[in-house]
Design an enzyme around this catalytic site. Sequence first.
Site, PDB file in Angstrom:
ATOM      1  N   GLU A  54       0.837  -1.351   0.104  1.00  0.00           N
ATOM      2  CA  GLU A  54       0.096  -0.008   0.130  1.00  0.00           C
ATOM      3  C   GLU A  54       0.863   1.131  -0.034  1.00  0.00           C
ATOM      4  OE1 GLU A  54      -0.367  -2.569   2.011  1.00  0.00           O
ATOM      5  OE2 GLU A  54      -2.304  -3.265   1.708  1.00  0.00           O
ATOM      6  N   PHE A 116     -11.761  -7.860  13.284  1.00  0.00           N
ATOM      7  CA  PHE A 116     -10.646  -8.373  12.465  1.00  0.00           C
ATOM      8  C   PHE A 116     -10.261  -6.996  11.446  1.00  0.00           C
ATOM      9  CE2 PHE A 116      -9.127 -10.450   8.791  1.00  0.00           C
ATOM     10  CZ  PHE A 116      -7.560 -10.529   9.032  1.00  0.00           C
ATOM     11  N   GLN A 117      -9.042  -6.789  11.494  1.00  0.00           N
ATOM     12  CA  GLN A 117      -8.517  -5.723  10.567  1.00  0.00           C
ATOM     13  C   GLN A 117      -9.343  -4.401  11.028  1.00  0.00           C
ATOM     14  OE1 GLN A 117      -8.213  -7.301   6.654  1.00  0.00           O
ATOM     15  NE2 GLN A 117      -6.003  -7.942   7.145  1.00  0.00           N
ATOM     16  N   LYS A 166     -17.798  -1.469   5.227  1.00  0.00           N
ATOM     17  CA  LYS A 166     -18.211  -2.446   4.383  1.00  0.00           C
ATOM     18  C   LYS A 166     -19.851  -2.540   4.035  1.00  0.00           C
ATOM     19  CE  LYS A 166     -16.834  -7.057   3.157  1.00  0.00           C
ATOM     20  NZ  LYS A 166     -16.225  -8.347   3.453  1.00  0.00           N
ATOM     21  N   MET A 479      23.930   9.586   3.124  1.00  0.00           N
ATOM     22  CA  MET A 479      23.830  10.769   3.771  1.00  0.00           C
ATOM     23  C   MET A 479      24.038  10.699   5.346  1.00  0.00           C
ATOM     24  SD  MET A 479      23.314  13.960   3.180  1.00  0.00           S
ATOM     25  CE  MET A 479      22.438  14.463   1.774  1.00  0.00           C
TER      26      MET A 479
HETATM   27  C1  LIG Z   1      11.882   5.957   5.912  1.00  0.00           C
HETATM   28  C2  LIG Z   1      13.388   6.762   6.455  1.00  0.00           C
HETATM   29  N1  LIG Z   1      14.180   6.313   7.243  1.00  0.00           N
HETATM   30  C3  LIG Z   1      15.265   6.768   7.542  1.00  0.00           C
HETATM   31  C4  LIG Z   1      15.691   8.132   7.003  1.00  0.00           C
HETATM   32  C5  LIG Z   1      16.921   8.658   7.213  1.00  0.00           C
HETATM   33  N2  LIG Z   1      17.923   8.814   6.159  1.00  0.00           N
HETATM   34  C6  LIG Z   1      17.948   9.861   5.502  1.00  0.00           C
HETATM   35  S1  LIG Z   1      18.918   9.759   4.323  1.00  0.00           S
HETATM   36  C7  LIG Z   1      19.371   8.095   4.512  1.00  0.00           C
HETATM   37  C8  LIG Z   1      20.250   7.394   3.777  1.00  0.00           C
HETATM   38  C9  LIG Z   1      19.891   7.106   2.386  1.00  0.00           C
HETATM   39  O1  LIG Z   1      20.967   6.172   1.762  1.00  0.00           O
HETATM   40  P1  LIG Z   1      20.715   5.643   0.354  1.00  0.00           P
HETATM   41  O2  LIG Z   1      19.317   5.181   0.042  1.00  0.00           O
HETATM   42  O3  LIG Z   1      21.827   4.528   0.224  1.00  0.00           O
HETATM   43  O4  LIG Z   1      21.149   6.844  -0.391  1.00  0.00           O
HETATM   44  P2  LIG Z   1      22.469   7.767  -0.410  1.00  0.00           P
HETATM   45  O5  LIG Z   1      22.435   8.835   0.700  1.00  0.00           O
HETATM   46  O6  LIG Z   1      23.729   6.840  -0.091  1.00  0.00           O
HETATM   47  O7  LIG Z   1      22.477   8.296  -1.728  1.00  0.00           O
HETATM   48  C10 LIG Z   1      18.717   7.786   5.894  1.00  0.00           C
HETATM   49  C11 LIG Z   1      18.768   6.497   6.402  1.00  0.00           C
HETATM   50  C12 LIG Z   1      14.490   8.518   5.904  1.00  0.00           C
HETATM   51  N3  LIG Z   1      15.104   9.630   5.561  1.00  0.00           N
HETATM   52  N4  LIG Z   1      13.656   7.962   5.937  1.00  0.00           N
END
Ligand SMILES: Cc1ncc(C[n+]2csc(CCOP(=O)(O)OP(=O)(O)O)c2C)c(N)n1
Length: 564
Positions: A54, A116-117, A166, A479
């Site tokens: 979803e 349920f759900q 529903k 990042m």
């Molecule tokens: C759902 C979610 N969980 C955690 C984060 C925190 N977060 C921001 S950037 C990042 C790293 C992203 O890594 P990647 O997808 O490998 O991309 P890169 O930065 O290496 O280009 C994280 C964990 C987020 N933005 N969203």
Amino acid sequence: MKDSMIRGADIVVRSLIAENAEIIFGYPGGAIMPVYDALHDYHEELRHVLTRHEQGAIHAAQGYARVSGKVGVCLATSGPGATNLITGMADAQIDSTPLVCITGQVASHLLGTDAFQETDVVGISMPATKWNIQVRRVEDIAPAIAKGFYIARSGRPGPVLIDITKDAQQDFGHFNYQPCLGFRSYKTHIPVEKTAIQEASFLINMAKRPYVLFGQGVVLGKAEEELKAFLEKSGIPAACTLLGSGALSEDHPNYVGKLGMHGNYAPNLLTNQCDVLIAVGMRFDDRVTGDLKRYAKQAKVIHLELDPAEINKNVKCEVAVLGSCKDSLALLTAAVRENSYPQWMAKFKELADQERATVIEPDLTPTKPGLTMGEVIHRINKYKADDAVLVTDVGQHQMISWRYFNFKKSRTQVTSGGLGTMGFALPAALGAQMYDFSRQVVCVVGDGGIQMTIQELGTIMQTKAPVKIVLLNNNFLGMVRQWQQMFFDKRYSFTELDNPDFIKIAEAYNIQAQKVTERGDLQEAIEDMLIHDGPYFLEVVVEKEDNVFPMIATGCSVEEVRLS
Ligand SMILES: Cc1ncc(C[n+]2csc(CCOP(=O)(O)OP(=O)(O)O)c2C)c(N)n1
């Protein structure tokens, strides 16, 4: 009597068709089964795309809405189906994306029994929607959908949730669709006040170093032409926010770059040197302002904004021009003098040259053997179509892609700006592509983010949506690693990834795939991808510890933007 009546589930589908919905993204389950049954009858009028989760459905609806300007629609069952939509709702809410989300709910006599759900999705989604409602009677279905579409698309757009029990879907009722044209207590049109225009134009006409910051409000308000006309007459330099990108072509002479934590050097630094700051359809997000106590204190601020809640929220303004920026920019253009600011413009150019020499050149013509994310994106940018849509996930690749893509047209950039939702890109790119198969849609994603919604490769396989997926693989949550390097003494705590064979995964989904590890193979691989007729998966292994600059570190001022 029943002969002239139809099922509530048919009313749901016919209401969507009456609202000109062409496509919906969804996932079935018990409490929404009557609607799925009805969809079977209307599949020629209303296309349904079965995603694999979803969250994929709602992000696809977001991608569709962002490129088309229409309301995105998604469908889910009760309980876990409904809760899986919440991240997308919060994302759409903060990024002002028009959505209608429809969820099935347990039968009304079971409400409150822990059936349920059963989950209170109306309660859970309250702060993540612009409006939500639970419908328990068949006669309330069509009016709720009409009101939902009206609220989602009007004023400042946003997501709406309609939760339908529903029994309401199974009961019979008359269908006589009445579109919603407005209601008391919700005003969508705010006439621009003449005095505000007079005060704003007075400040602008007196200014020596005026500066325009524009945001997504220009796109949402369809005010791209008005912005251009205003800039051309007034001669004022203009910079954009992340979601404002594309509202003005980057080739335009007044365009000076991108704002924010990883935006361009000059636009950030010179925010603290302008004398009049004209904010157009932007909300002074903390990623743009940095430390508010040291943000544009020297400037008189004029804020052109539709949503009164944004006025004086983060930055106090001298003049608030409430209303659609399409109206206010047109009035302001008539009221300002023709002008130009060659010395002020030259300052932007001087700092842009510094950024080019210190950051851009080393990024694009690296001396190290490892590929940089910048050179990959720069090459894609060179060969992509002018109207190509860039969809990005969240992280280093997002900021690098934004920096090195040249946006020339409105609605060509789709990213999760406000919420920063990893996992957004793949389904959002699918949604963007479903709007128009003939348009190039390039999805740039990191090795972390792709694994959050990688199952949507299945939806891409089934729909044959020709999305070009570019995985920038640095084997890190890049990042977060960059922050650990810069602010946590290089203690890489749980950010390194052992990754699967992505090519095998793509191929298992019947998607043509290629992996590049050497600079010499990059160009041809990009060409192969862009000319390929169908979905394509390009994995590029990039330097593990590349950083994104410029950067305004958290808590710093815009004038403390770092080049290294
Ligand atoms: C759902 C979610 N969980 C955690 C984060 C925190 N977060 C921001 S950037 C990042 C790293 C992203 O890594 P990647 O997808 O490998 O991309 P890169 O930065 O290496 O280009 C994280 C964990 C987020 N933005 N969203």
